[in-house]
Write an enzyme that holds these catalytic residues in place. Structure first.
Site, PDB file in Angstrom:
ATOM      1  N   GLU A 186      32.667  33.427  32.723  1.00 12.62           N
ATOM      2  CA  GLU A 186      32.366  32.973  34.074  1.00 12.62           C
ATOM      3  C   GLU A 186      31.465  34.024  34.728  1.00 12.62           C
ATOM      4  OE1 GLU A 186      35.715  32.298  36.672  1.00 12.62           O
ATOM      5  OE2 GLU A 186      34.460  31.306  38.171  1.00 12.62           O
ATOM      6  N   ASN A 201      40.533  31.987  31.484  1.00 10.04           N
ATOM      7  CA  ASN A 201      40.144  31.235  30.284  1.00 10.04           C
ATOM      8  C   ASN A 201      41.312  30.426  29.730  1.00 10.04           C
ATOM      9  OD1 ASN A 201      37.768  33.090  30.252  1.00 10.04           O
ATOM     10  ND2 ASN A 201      39.375  34.539  29.711  1.00 10.04           N
ATOM     11  N   GLU A 203      38.655  28.166  43.612  1.00  9.79           N
ATOM     12  CA  GLU A 203      39.105  29.492  44.064  1.00  9.79           C
ATOM     13  C   GLU A 203      39.888  29.434  45.379  1.00  9.79           C
ATOM     14  OE1 GLU A 203      39.380  31.677  42.110  1.00  9.79           O
ATOM     15  OE2 GLU A 203      37.876  31.296  40.557  1.00  9.79           O
ATOM     16  N   HIS A 214      47.862  33.814  40.029  1.00  9.97           N
ATOM     17  CA  HIS A 214      46.563  33.198  40.336  1.00  9.97           C
ATOM     18  C   HIS A 214      45.900  32.646  39.069  1.00  9.97           C
ATOM     19  CE1 HIS A 214      42.691  32.889  42.592  1.00  9.97           C
ATOM     20  NE2 HIS A 214      42.179  33.121  41.391  1.00  9.97           N
ATOM     21  N   GLU A 215      45.812  33.483  38.061  1.00  9.46           N
ATOM     22  CA  GLU A 215      45.124  33.030  36.841  1.00  9.46           C
ATOM     23  C   GLU A 215      45.909  31.908  36.177  1.00  9.46           C
ATOM     24  OE1 GLU A 215      42.251  34.132  36.815  1.00  9.46           O
ATOM     25  OE2 GLU A 215      42.579  35.890  38.091  1.00  9.46           O
ATOM     26  N   GLY A 265      38.923  41.165  38.571  1.00  9.89           N
ATOM     27  CA  GLY A 265      40.362  41.349  38.417  1.00  9.89           C
ATOM     28  C   GLY A 265      40.898  40.743  37.141  1.00  9.89           C
ATOM     29  N   ALA A 266      40.594  39.482  36.932  1.00 14.81           N
ATOM     30  CA  ALA A 266      41.106  38.793  35.756  1.00 14.81           C
ATOM     31  C   ALA A 266      40.410  37.455  35.623  1.00 14.81           C
ATOM     32  CB  ALA A 266      42.612  38.574  35.873  1.00 14.81           C
ATOM     33  N   MET A 267      40.645  36.785  34.492  1.00 11.66           N
ATOM     34  CA  MET A 267      39.907  35.550  34.212  1.00 11.66           C
ATOM     35  C   MET A 267      40.794  34.528  33.528  1.00 11.66           C
ATOM     36  SD  MET A 267      37.120  33.956  34.480  1.00 11.66           S
ATOM     37  CE  MET A 267      37.030  32.269  33.927  1.00 11.66           C
ATOM     38  N   HIS A 300      45.313  28.587  37.826  1.00  7.54           N
ATOM     39  CA  HIS A 300      44.015  27.980  37.527  1.00  7.54           C
ATOM     40  C   HIS A 300      44.128  26.946  36.401  1.00  7.54           C
ATOM     41  CE1 HIS A 300      40.883  29.634  40.000  1.00  7.54           C
ATOM     42  NE2 HIS A 300      41.051  30.891  39.624  1.00  7.54           N
TER      43      HIS A 300
END
Ligand code: 0A1
Ligand code: ZN
Length: 867
Positions: free
Chosen positions: A126, A270, A325, A302-303, A266-268, A306
């Site tokens: 991303e 995937n 987001e 949060h991740e 921070g983080a992703m 998603h």
């Protein structure tokens, strides 16, 4: 814009000419020359107007080795590289494209695409990183099913991870091995992830509420296994919460999280393989603060969240970024509010919004929650898109209530699962599901700027009628002179003279001005407005006596806290005026009384008390001033801290002593609250004089948890004592091998307000442990100094500005995204005095003069300069 950087406009959206049904990817991993082969089953998109349009595969920093269509090499000018894409013409309505290309993960310092961090492979795709891995339609509205095989040396890369479920493993002989991963869910390329290397797993299990088992694993470097417990607990809590509150179940057999030390953000999220900045995974009591523990819990959530809001339902284009987001931040905020103290979480989120988003909305970088154009979308992962976006979702939630919101979300999923959609689709689903027309909230997505809300009221004792007139106004922002009134939910109450609620209502202010009447009001009330911070606006003009009354009596904890905060802000602004006129400063009795009352009642809710004791930040005060005077702000805030510390010394001492818990470290809310209040007391005692500094030294030497060590070191670092040097030396000696802890050592010095801070920071920049290639380290030193040390960054000499510009110029060629993010502290340049403004402009022009500047930094600096 100029300089060869093209901008993308929201209204130019076109559906893709081709869709990708299946992707088979093969990676042959090598740090210098990784070979990527892909096989794409492509199909012409009926929604695209031009039936003869070529196939466009984005690509950046790739070496093309081969391209074939339906088994035949593509030759001649059927495939041309143009504008960062491989454009293939003459593709039939359905066909198979094969690509082979080479990349060099070892040389990838941008940390976008496939890169090597300390010998292991990670990806970040991303927003537009997948095109740095292979040629592909790298846009979120192309959702495809991926199967990936990874081949590597078993010795170097015993672990081979990708999205989805592990389908097969194979030993290839000669020390090589292979893993095949199959992701059954269609996804856009930005959710692709690959992790390979020598990592170890901490494992657990989760059973979904319909009984499906999920294997959980957190992958870290050997030696960090003992630091994953909190992250794992947080993950399981988040999984259960999303089922209970939204009915969202996890949808794969495995859920993997990999931690990496070098990461831009921070983080992703995937699909099935979240990649995390190790800062948001690893925690031990002796290395992580309470704030770190809390951040881990919310970023993990949060991740994970998603998976449904972002992954199953994604964005049609990057202008819709807040679709995933804003909604996901709202969801993680709600999750945290449900875990412990909702009131403290809410006021912290508001503090954060005001510290970062309000100034953004008020300066040259202002943009709507759904922007209209960009050069680099990576520059739009902003507080506006995230935090203001979450507030917009929250307003709709407030109006339709949790049950209506749930029906809206159910409908959103029923309509749009596996689709790439727009913010209109989301708002329509919430409206249709709840039966409340929310379409006017689309204006909140379209218009930049923070509305200012004012109230005027009157009471008719004879008719027992109370009238409240609310007005809203939004100042112009760049490119938007005229502002429309927005729908503003105002949760409010009327408080009687005895401090009890007479009435509580939800008002919806739709126009520039509106009158609300209240009948049968027995006595002149005090209005309590914006309870729970029901809208992201600035409430202005509340009289001081009312603020004091609300701070003491309001039933709503947010208004209680905020009224104290606004009261203190008003006092501080007055004192700044006095200081500028050369008058001597005096402590306001009302402020002293409020702080004394807070301390006296602190034990009922220590976490809330700690928040109430902390004065508005220097940055917040700056945001209230037309021309920012950093020295006066600092002088006044320090004066107040010292004066309050001296006046309240007995109560502070008592609190400090009472809250010392000799027991084992615990991270429950109550223990965190006690530490917060104790360290707030320590801060005041140290501001008051030597006694507090001595306490800090004792705390530093004796503490076994990082929360208390860091609080003590912050106190010591701001002094000019031998204790300062000794403590910093001891800390460095103990922690030099732990990168995350060493970041704290850098950040504490960078944010110390002592006068030599600029020289300190220059020296630390040359320290052998400083590393420009590690984004956490850059944020800890350069970012922290420029954004959290207002008075020293803005030194009148311009030395702070030169330092920041030097760092940006050095970093930009390695990591343009990270360099661009460092430019934010320049954004308010026009709000400072002419001398400082000129010095900042000079440094920005120096940055723009650098040949080959990245489009990331170019866009930010030109926007800030208004060029
Ligand atoms: N989607 C992530 C944020 C993110 C964005 C870009 C990244 O790389 C440049 C990494 C992460 C989130 O909201 O957590
Ligand atoms: Zn996110």
């Amino acid at each position: 814009m100029s300089d060869g950087h093209r901008s993308v406009r929201r209204t130019d959206y076109q559906p893709p000419a081709f869709l990708i049904e299946r992707v088979e990817l093969h990676f042959d991993l090598d740090p210098k020359a990784t070979i990527v082969r892909s096989r794409l089953a492509v199909r012409r998109n009926p929604a695209h107007a031009d039936r003869a349009a070529p196939l466009r595969l984005d690509g950046e920093a790739l070496t093309l080795l081969r391209a074939a269509l339906d088994g035949e090499e593509i030759s001649g000018n059927r495939a041309i590289e143009q504008d960062g894409a491989l454009v293939i013409s003459g593709v039939p309505d359905a066909g198979v494209v094969e690509i082979e290309n080479r990349i060099a993960p070892d040389a990838n310092t941008e940390l976008s695409g496939l890169y090597v961090s300390r010998g292991n492979y990670f990806t970040q795709c991303e927003a537009e990183g997948f095109r740095r891995i292979t040629y592909f339609p790298d846009r979120p509205d192309v959702m495809a099913r991926f199967t990936t095989t990874i081949t590597a040396d078993r010795a170097h890369c015993p672990v081979l991870l990708c999205n989805g479920n592990l389908a097969a493993t194979e030993d290839l002989g000669g020390g090589r091995h292979r893993a095949t991963w199959d992701d059954p869910h269609p996804k856009p390329s930005y959710l692709f992830a690959l992790v390979a290397g020598d990592l170890v797993a901490v494992r657990d299990r989760f059973t979904t509420r319909s009984g499906r088992p999920v294997a959980l694993a957190i992958w870290v470097r050997r030696g960090d296994e003992d630091a994953c417990g909190h992250a794992m607990q947080s993950l399981k809590k988040a999984m259960a919460w999303d089922e209970a509150v939204f009915g969202f179940e996890y949808d794969l057999e495995q859920f993997n999280i990999a931690a990496v030390a070098d990461f831009n953000m921070g983080a992703m999220e995937n699909k099935g393989l979240n990649v995390f900045n190790s800062k948001y995974v690893l925690a031990r009591p002796e290395t992580a603060t309470d704030a770190d523990y809390q951040a881990i819990e919310s970023v993990i959530a949060h991740e994970y969240f998603h998976n449904w809001t972002g992954n199953r339902i994604t964005c049609r284009d990057w202008f819709q970024l807040s679709l995933k987001e804003g909604l996901t931040v709202f969801r993680d905020q709600q999750f945290t509010m449900d875990q412990g103290s909702a009131a403290v979480k809410r006021l912290r989120d508001v503090r954060r919004l005001r510290a970062a988003q309000f100034p953004e909305d008020d300066g040259p970088l202002a943009h709507p929650v759904r922007p209209d154009s960009y050069i680099a979308i990576d520059n739009f992962y902003t507080p506006t898109v995230y935090e203001k976006g979450a507030e917009v979702v929250r307003m709709m939630h407030t109006l339709i209530g949790p049950a209506g919101f749930r029906r809206g979300m159910d409908l959103y999923v029923a309509r749009h699962d596996n689709q790439a959609v727009t913010i209109e689709d989301f708002v329509r689903a919430l409206s249709d599901g709840s039966g409340v027309d929310l379409s006017r909230f689309l204006d909140w997505y379209a218009q930049a700027g923070t509305p200012e809300l004012t109230a005027e009221d009157s009471y008719d004792a004879v008719a027992r009628r109370y009238t409240l007139t609310l007005r809203q106004r939004t100042k112009p922002t760049p490119g938007e002179a005229e502002k429309r009134p927005l729908p503003i939910p105002v949760a409010m109450g009327l408080i009687g003279p005895d401090g009890r609620d007479i009435a509580a209502r939800m008002l919806l202010l739709n126009d520039a001005e509106q009158r609300f009447e209240f009948a049968e009001v027995p006595a002149p009330p005090t209005p309590s407005l914006l309870r729970g911070f029901s809208a992201p606006v600035k409430l202005k003009g509340v009289a001081r006596d009312r603020l004091r009354f609300l701070a003491a009596h309001d039933a709503d904890p947010f208004v209680r806290w905020d009224s104290g905060y606004q009261y203190a802000t008003g006092i501080m602004l007055d004192m700044i005026g006095a200081h500028q006129r050369g008058e001597t400063l005096a402590l306001d009795a009302g402020l002293e009384g409020a702080m004394a009352a807070t301390l006296a009642g602190a034990d009922a809710d220590p976490a809330f008390a700690a928040e109430a004791l902390s004065l508005p930040s220097e940055a917040f005060i700056a945001d209230q001033m037309d021309t920012i005077d950093v020295d006066a702000i600092h002088a006044v805030r320090e004066f107040l801290r010292g004066a309050l510390g001296r006046r309240l010394v007995a109560a502070l001492r008592a609190a400090y002593a009472r809250l010392s818990d000799g027991g084992p470290y615990r991270i429950d809310g109550a223990s965190i609250g006690r530490r917060a209040l104790r360290n707030a007391s320590l801060g005041y005692l140290a501001a008051a004089g030597a006694e507090g500094v001595a306490l800090a030294r004792r705390q530093f030497d004796g503490a076994t948890n990082m929360t208390d060590v860091q609080a003590a070191l912050e106190v010591l670092a701001a002094t000019d004592t031998a204790d300062r040097e000794a403590a910093l030396r001891a800390f460095h000696g103990r922690w030099r091998a732990d990168g995350l802890v060493l970041d704290k050592w850098f950040a504490i010095q960078a944010t110390s307000a002592r006068t030599q801070a600029v020289e300190d920071v220059r020296g630390l920049y040359r320290h052998p442990d400083f590393d420009l290639r590690n984004p956490n380290r850059v944020r800890a030193l350069v970012g922290a100094f420029a954004s959290a040390n207002q008075v020293r960054f803005h030194a009148a000499s311009g030395a702070g500005y030169r330092f920041l510009a030097d760092a940006i110029i050095a970093l930009d060629p390695m990591n343009g995204q990270a360099a661009a993010r460092l430019t934010n502290p320049f954004a308010a340049w026009r709000r400072h005095d002419a001398g400082r403004a000129a010095l900042m402009r000079e440094q920005m022009q120096r940055i723009l003069g650098v040949a080959g500047l990245s489009r990331f930094t170019f866009e930010k600096v030109t926007t800030v300069l208004g060029a």
